[in-house]
Design a protein around this motif. Structure first.
Motif, PDB file in Angstrom:
ATOM      1  N   UNK A  19      45.912  68.373 100.975  1.00 36.65           N
ATOM      2  CA  UNK A  19      46.234  67.307 101.824  1.00 36.65           C
ATOM      3  C   UNK A  19      44.848  66.670 102.395  1.00 36.65           C
ATOM      4  N   UNK A  20      44.269  66.197 101.278  1.00 33.91           N
ATOM      5  CA  UNK A  20      42.761  65.358 101.872  1.00 33.91           C
ATOM      6  C   UNK A  20      42.716  64.544 102.924  1.00 33.91           C
ATOM      7  N   UNK A  21      43.945  63.768 102.727  1.00 30.35           N
ATOM      8  CA  UNK A  21      43.976  62.533 103.888  1.00 30.35           C
ATOM      9  C   UNK A  21      44.127  63.276 105.269  1.00 30.35           C
ATOM     10  N   UNK A  22      44.822  64.481 105.364  1.00 33.39           N
ATOM     11  CA  UNK A  22      45.214  65.104 106.721  1.00 33.39           C
ATOM     12  C   UNK A  22      43.901  65.803 107.074  1.00 33.39           C
ATOM     13  N   UNK A  23      43.150  66.399 106.074  1.00 34.02           N
ATOM     14  CA  UNK A  23      41.617  66.746 106.318  1.00 34.02           C
ATOM     15  C   UNK A  23      40.811  65.737 106.824  1.00 34.02           C
ATOM     16  N   UNK A  24      40.796  64.700 106.429  1.00 34.28           N
ATOM     17  CA  UNK A  24      40.027  63.471 106.791  1.00 34.28           C
ATOM     18  C   UNK A  24      40.547  63.048 108.323  1.00 34.28           C
ATOM     19  N   UNK A  25      41.622  63.145 108.441  1.00 35.60           N
ATOM     20  CA  UNK A  25      42.466  62.774 109.714  1.00 35.60           C
ATOM     21  C   UNK A  25      41.847  63.788 110.847  1.00 35.60           C
ATOM     22  N   UNK A  50      36.714  63.921  96.323  1.00 35.13           N
ATOM     23  CA  UNK A  50      38.241  63.395  96.976  1.00 35.13           C
ATOM     24  C   UNK A  50      38.018  63.159  98.247  1.00 35.13           C
ATOM     25  N   UNK A  51      37.459  64.013  99.028  1.00 35.86           N
ATOM     26  CA  UNK A  51      37.155  63.835 100.641  1.00 35.86           C
ATOM     27  C   UNK A  51      36.339  62.678 100.886  1.00 35.86           C
ATOM     28  N   UNK A  52      35.236  62.696 100.014  1.00 33.89           N
ATOM     29  CA  UNK A  52      34.069  61.695  99.879  1.00 33.89           C
ATOM     30  C   UNK A  52      34.659  60.377  99.861  1.00 33.89           C
ATOM     31  N   UNK A  53      35.656  59.991  98.967  1.00 34.39           N
ATOM     32  CA  UNK A  53      36.120  58.883  98.643  1.00 34.39           C
ATOM     33  C   UNK A  53      36.988  58.380  99.764  1.00 34.39           C
ATOM     34  N   UNK A  54      37.887  59.171 100.286  1.00 33.67           N
ATOM     35  CA  UNK A  54      38.745  59.018 101.499  1.00 33.67           C
ATOM     36  C   UNK A  54      37.967  58.290 102.600  1.00 33.67           C
ATOM     37  N   UNK A  55      36.641  59.156 102.787  1.00 34.54           N
ATOM     38  CA  UNK A  55      35.827  58.667 104.116  1.00 34.54           C
ATOM     39  C   UNK A  55      35.234  57.492 103.818  1.00 34.54           C
ATOM     40  N   UNK A  56      34.899  57.315 102.636  1.00 35.05           N
ATOM     41  CA  UNK A  56      34.173  55.624 102.382  1.00 35.05           C
ATOM     42  C   UNK A  56      35.172  54.597 102.543  1.00 35.05           C
ATOM     43  N   UNK A  57      36.303  55.177 101.949  1.00 33.95           N
ATOM     44  CA  UNK A  57      37.346  54.190 102.232  1.00 33.95           C
ATOM     45  C   UNK A  57      37.732  53.575 103.768  1.00 33.95           C
ATOM     46  N   UNK A  58      37.325  54.643 104.482  1.00 33.71           N
ATOM     47  CA  UNK A  58      37.470  54.462 105.764  1.00 33.71           C
ATOM     48  C   UNK A  58      36.102  53.924 106.434  1.00 33.71           C
ATOM     49  N   UNK A  76      31.503  61.178  91.119  1.00 27.77           N
ATOM     50  CA  UNK A  76      30.845  59.812  90.648  1.00 27.77           C
ATOM     51  C   UNK A  76      31.599  58.776  90.172  1.00 27.77           C
ATOM     52  N   UNK A  77      32.462  59.608  89.190  1.00 29.54           N
ATOM     53  CA  UNK A  77      33.573  58.679  88.297  1.00 29.54           C
ATOM     54  C   UNK A  77      34.625  58.266  89.372  1.00 29.54           C
ATOM     55  N   UNK A  78      34.888  59.167  90.153  1.00 30.49           N
ATOM     56  CA  UNK A  78      36.219  59.037  90.985  1.00 30.49           C
ATOM     57  C   UNK A  78      35.857  57.942  92.101  1.00 30.49           C
ATOM     58  N   UNK A  79      34.759  57.960  92.469  1.00 31.88           N
ATOM     59  CA  UNK A  79      34.247  56.878  93.429  1.00 31.88           C
ATOM     60  C   UNK A  79      33.391  55.505  92.994  1.00 31.88           C
ATOM     61  N   UNK A  80      33.661  55.466  91.540  1.00 37.07           N
ATOM     62  CA  UNK A  80      32.884  54.118  91.215  1.00 37.07           C
ATOM     63  C   UNK A  80      33.484  53.003  91.619  1.00 37.07           C
ATOM     64  N   UNK A  81      34.836  52.950  91.749  1.00 35.97           N
ATOM     65  CA  UNK A  81      35.543  51.756  92.293  1.00 35.97           C
ATOM     66  C   UNK A  81      35.932  51.687  93.667  1.00 35.97           C
ATOM     67  N   UNK A  82      35.121  52.368  94.701  1.00 36.35           N
ATOM     68  CA  UNK A  82      35.083  52.346  95.981  1.00 36.35           C
ATOM     69  C   UNK A  82      34.966  50.984  96.432  1.00 36.35           C
ATOM     70  N   UNK A  83      35.776  50.430  97.340  1.00 33.37           N
ATOM     71  CA  UNK A  83      35.519  49.288  97.918  1.00 33.37           C
ATOM     72  C   UNK A  83      34.404  49.131  98.960  1.00 33.37           C
ATOM     73  N   UNK A  84      33.588  48.154  99.016  1.00 29.61           N
ATOM     74  CA  UNK A  84      32.357  48.509 100.037  1.00 29.61           C
ATOM     75  C   UNK A  84      31.171  49.227  99.523  1.00 29.61           C
ATOM     76  N   UNK A  85      30.642  49.916 100.350  1.00 24.69           N
ATOM     77  CA  UNK A  85      29.354  50.823  99.961  1.00 24.69           C
ATOM     78  C   UNK A  85      29.744  51.957  99.283  1.00 24.69           C
TER      79      UNK A  85
END
Length: 248
Positions: A19-25, A50-58, A76-85
């Motif tokens: 539960x990566x989102x719970x980890x990020x929380x 996975x956690x990198x992307x969630x935190x980037x999205x936040x 790198x592939x997973x985070x290729x389309x992250x909105x923002x930086x």
């Protein structure tokens, strides 16, 4: 085969229950208590990101570091389309961490610290983290406890999805303080054929007092130990604990 060389291709499938989102929380609960605003975060041993992307999205500026090229390619592939930086990814081991500047926080999750099986290397890793943290910055990581490894000794585990299958056995050496996982991994290729890979993973059973000593040696003065994704102190026999350490 090196750890994660074969597993990287099906790691996300086999860890879908994390539960990566719970980890990020939980990480953000610690961020909220920081003496400085947390904007730039190092995800040390980031894996497939996975956690990198969630935190980037936040809204955090993320740097992901891992020593597995295969896992970094997935990240790198997973985070290729992250909105923002978009996160920056670096191929480095923990003890040779070398950033371009400082960060406000460093997180190292999912017992990645246990994967550093030489205490001298972990001491260097803590020193490198301290070096690249801003004054007031936070270092947050979790570890599997020796109690957990003792319970795992001799156990056989199975992870299975439609396109991946992993059988692994844990063996813990009290003398060497090493838990060894022998893995047989099967993953489905395009066209329906299956391929097999074998990997060996090892984790070191660090004592909590030992880790606190390494942190103090690296320069951290304010250190807090917490239970498994809790802000309270760990209970006796707890199998995962978190360390939060701040740079003066």
């Amino acid at each position: 085969m090196e750890s994660y060389e074969f597993l990287a291709g099906c790691y996300d499938q086999l860890t879908a229950d994390v539960r990566y989102r719970a980890w990020a929380d939980y990480l953000e609960r610690h961020f909220a208590r920081s003496a400085i605003p947390i904007r730039t975060v190092l995800d040390l041993a980031c894996g497939t990101g996975s956690l990198t992307r969630i935190l980037a999205e936040r809204g955090y500026e993320m740097i992901g570091v891992d020593q597995s090229e295969e896992m970094l390619a997935q990240a790198a592939e997973k985070c290729r389309d992250v909105a923002g930086e978009r996160p920056i990814f670096l191929h480095q081991s923990m003890e040779k961490l070398d950033l371009y500047g400082t960060v406000d926080a460093c997180v190292c999750c999912l017992d990645s610290v246990n994967y550093v099986t030489r205490p001298a290397a972990l001491r260097r890793a803590f020193q490198r983290v301290h070096l690249f943290l801003m004054p007031g910055g936070l270092f947050l990581f979790d570890v599997n406890t020796p109690e957990k490894f003792r319970k795992m000794d001799g156990q056989v585990f199975l992870d299975e999805t439609e396109d991946a299958y992993c059988v692994w056995r844990a063996e813990f050496s009290e003398k060497r303080r090493i838990c060894t996982y022998g893995m047989d991994i099967f993953r489905r290729r395009a066209g329906g054929l299956w391929e097999r890979g074998q990997e060996v993973h090892r984790e070191y059973a660090y004592e909590l007092g030992e880790l606190a000593g390494f942190l103090r040696e690296a320069g951290f003065r304010r250190i807090r130990v917490c239970g498994d994704r809790r802000l309270r102190a760990p209970r006796e026999g707890e199998e995962r604990v978190f360390f939060a350490a701040w740079k003066d």
